[in-house]
Design a protein around this motif. Structure first.
Motif: not given
Lengths: 303, 322
Positions: A55-57, A73-79, A81-82
């Motif tokens: 989850i935290m990348g 919050q509506g955005q995909d964390l996996l996509k 940018r670092p």
């Protein structure tokens, strides 16, 4: 129905090796509502910590996400940018770990480390950040915050250090706090104080919590909703009271029977603890069934 | 409770000199780790010492093992001195008391096979015949739920639960009368913990073992113990049968420990278990010594207090009448 704050959808995670990928997490899905405390409980190696790292990348090779989404919050964390992810961490999503000493820099005062949060994420001046750090120490009930702000981590007890880490984590008023076994290294009475603190502060600020623990008792005392993990799968999920009073999955039932319960010997005499291995001969069947009960529907059908 | 107890600890004090005190940091201060602890352990019972970090429970265990010399006071085994002058040598002591540690990985030699770890004490105690040693090692492994062919393996080839079984086998191989269990299941996962607890209870029954268990986990203590002693900063604050301690805890510190243990049932019932305890009237003019609300200074001797019997076998620490 309100939108979930965090929506983990069909997350798959593998350990990539030459000659093929080894599945670590399989099809993990759960939601955390704003302000909700959600618990992930499981034994060593069940995948609960690696879920939080995903989850935290913060996954390191050879671990990698092979499918699914982590919508925050509506955005995909996996996509993300670092760089954007780094801004998010510590600001909107914060983490606390089991061992506070590893999360604190031994060469810097605790005051400076808390102040850093305000400087980096909120652009405050060091002078103002220091004042805010004193307030933050006060909010986590560290006695004598004006004096303690100048302490180095080694000058504090384990319980105080964990309070400092909580103060750092909550400094920027995150929307989600990920707490990975935050009280496991602490004594019973200190653990109880730290749990109360997390509960109070997060309730007051409306912070949602993803609480990871191997301890069923801790999970029961702090979470509203609980997911049980076994061998990389979420095998059961339910509201806390329903889960503990009516566990449905064989593994959850085994786990609860294996736990010595306070007061049980007084009322029922000494019962032999359940040995999961003797109850369930073939553990591989455990990941084949799942009992996910929707929120507020304690006796709903399994999904 | 008549006759000589198996193990008797009488007014045990352990103090450690700590360097660095005084104005120049060159002084020496005494850390009072154990202050006047008295306990008895009867044949076949499980006595648990519970308390938090630094309360002196492990120091007490080390003293019983003969690994820590008492500053004053005595430990006796079947009425004969077990510490100080007249104490038996290490070899005799090893046959009387053995220990199971919290972390089996740290307490097993990684370069020795399980067979070597278990055979060494037998050889030291004069068993020469290789076939007898092999027999006894094999029997012991089977008793702790392992298989005979696992004797040829090394500690790293086992899981945490299996390693703890090896630790238990090594403690039992000399057939001691007392086994000190120092947080025996704290490092284990829930399902493995249940297996080890069941094993320890089975072995206790089978061999008539006496356990002295050191633990901070009150759910495990309630499940396993016959008697319980609660320690706080070097002293016992409450001692009694497991029923006394869990159904009717009297000392505020005991109540706090029980109330704050995270237990699913307690959490689900969402009530403060301490609210259910009935207060016991204290003798006129007496109050609880060390009620756990503040931390005593470990570098000064504690203020005088005594354990007062409030019910047969149930003792609570009260301040001396002032």
């Amino acid at each position: 129905m309100t939108e979930p704050l965090l929506d983990v959808r069909n997350l798959d995670l593998v350990l990539s090796r030459r000659g093929g990928n080894v599945p670590i997490l399989q099809d993990i899905s759960f939601q955390i509502m704003p302000g909700e405390t959600y618990g992930l409980v499981g034994e060593s190696g069940s995948g609960k910590s690696v879920t939080s790292l995903a989850i935290m990348g913060l996954l390191k090779k050879p671990l990698k996400v092979s499918g699914g989404q982590v919508v925050f919050q509506g955005q995909d964390l996996l996509k993300l940018r670092p760089r954007r992810m780094r801004d998010l961490r510590g600001d909107r999503v914060a983490m606390i770990f089991q061992e506070p000493m590893t999360a604190l820099n031994p060469l810097s005062t605790v005051g400076r480390q808390i102040a850093e949060m305000y400087v980096l994420h909120q652009g405050k001046s060091w002078r103002e950040a220091r004042r805010l750090a004193i307030d933050a120490l006060d909010s986590v009930k560290v006695p004598n915050p004006e004096r303690r702000v100048g302490n180095y981590p080694h000058q504090m007890s384990g319980g105080l250090r964990q309070r400092v880490v909580i103060a750092m984590a909550l400094a920027c008023d995150p929307d989600l706090l990920i707490a990975d076994e935050p009280t496991t290294a602490l004594d019973v009475t200190v653990q109880a104080e730290v749990l109360r603190l997390i509960k109070e502060l997060c309730a007051a600020r409306g912070t949602a919590v993803l609480f990871i623990s191997h301890d069923l008792g801790v999970i029961a005392s702090i979470c509203q909703r609980v997911g049980v993990m076994y061998a990389g799968c979420l095998v059961e999920e339910n509201d806390t009271v329903a889960l503990f009073s009516n566990p449905r999955h064989a593994y959850t039932r085994g786990l609860m029977g294996a736990l010595p319960r306070l007061g049980s010997r007084l009322t029922h005499g000494r019962q032999r603890l359940v040995d999961i291995d003797s109850v369930i001969a073939d553990r591989s069947v455990l990941t084949k069934t799942r009992f996910i009960t929707p929120r507020g529907a304690a006796n709903g059908e399994s999904a | 409770m008549t006759g000589t107890p198996l193990l008797q600890i009488d007014d045990l004090h352990v103090r450690f000199p700590i360097a660095g005190g005084g104005l120049l940091g060159t002084g020496r201060r005494l850390l009072h780790a154990v202050n006047g602890l008295s306990l008895t352990l009867e044949k076949g019972e499980c006595l648990s010492i519970v308390g938090e970090s630094g309360c002196g429970k492990s120091t007490t265990a080390l003293t019983v093992m003969g690994l820590q010399e008492p500053s004053s006071g005595s430990v006796s085994f079947r009425g004969a001195p077990f510490s100080g002058p007249g104490a038996p040598g290490r070899m005799q002591r090893a046959k009387a008391v053995q220990i199971v540690f919290q972390d089996p990985y740290a307490s097993l030699n990684p370069r020795q096979t399980v067979h070597a770890s278990l055979a060494a004490p037998l050889r030291l105690h004069g068993i020469r015949s290789a076939s007898e040693i092999a027999d006894r090692v094999e029997t012991m492994l089977i008793n702790v739920g392992l298989t005979a062919d696992q004797a040829r393996r090394y500690p790293h080839e086992f899981s945490g639960g299996q390693r703890q079984r090896i630790g238990i086998a090594r403690a039992l191989i000399l057939e001691p009368e007392i086994v000190v269990l120092d947080e025996p299941v704290s490092a284990l996962d829930v399902s493995i913990r249940a297996q080890i607890i069941n094993l320890l209870l089975d072995l206790q029954e089978k061999y008539g073992l006496s356990y002295l268990m050191i633990s901070h986990d009150l759910s495990v203590v309630e499940h396993m113990s016959d008697r319980v002693a609660v320690m706080f900063f070097g002293q016992i604050v409450e001692e009694g049968s497991w029923q006394h301690i869990f159904a009717n805890p009297v000392h505020p510190y005991t109540r706090r420990l029980i109330a704050e243990i995270p237990d699913p049932d307690v959490a689900i019932r969402a009530r403060d278990p301490a609210a259910g305890f009935t207060d016991v009237p204290l003798p006129q003019g007496r109050s609880f010594a060390m009620d756990g609300s503040n931390t005593p200074d470990v570098f000064t001797a504690p203020t005088p207090s005594e354990l007062v019997e409030i019910d047969p076998g149930h003792r609570v620490r009260l301040s001396l009448r002032d």
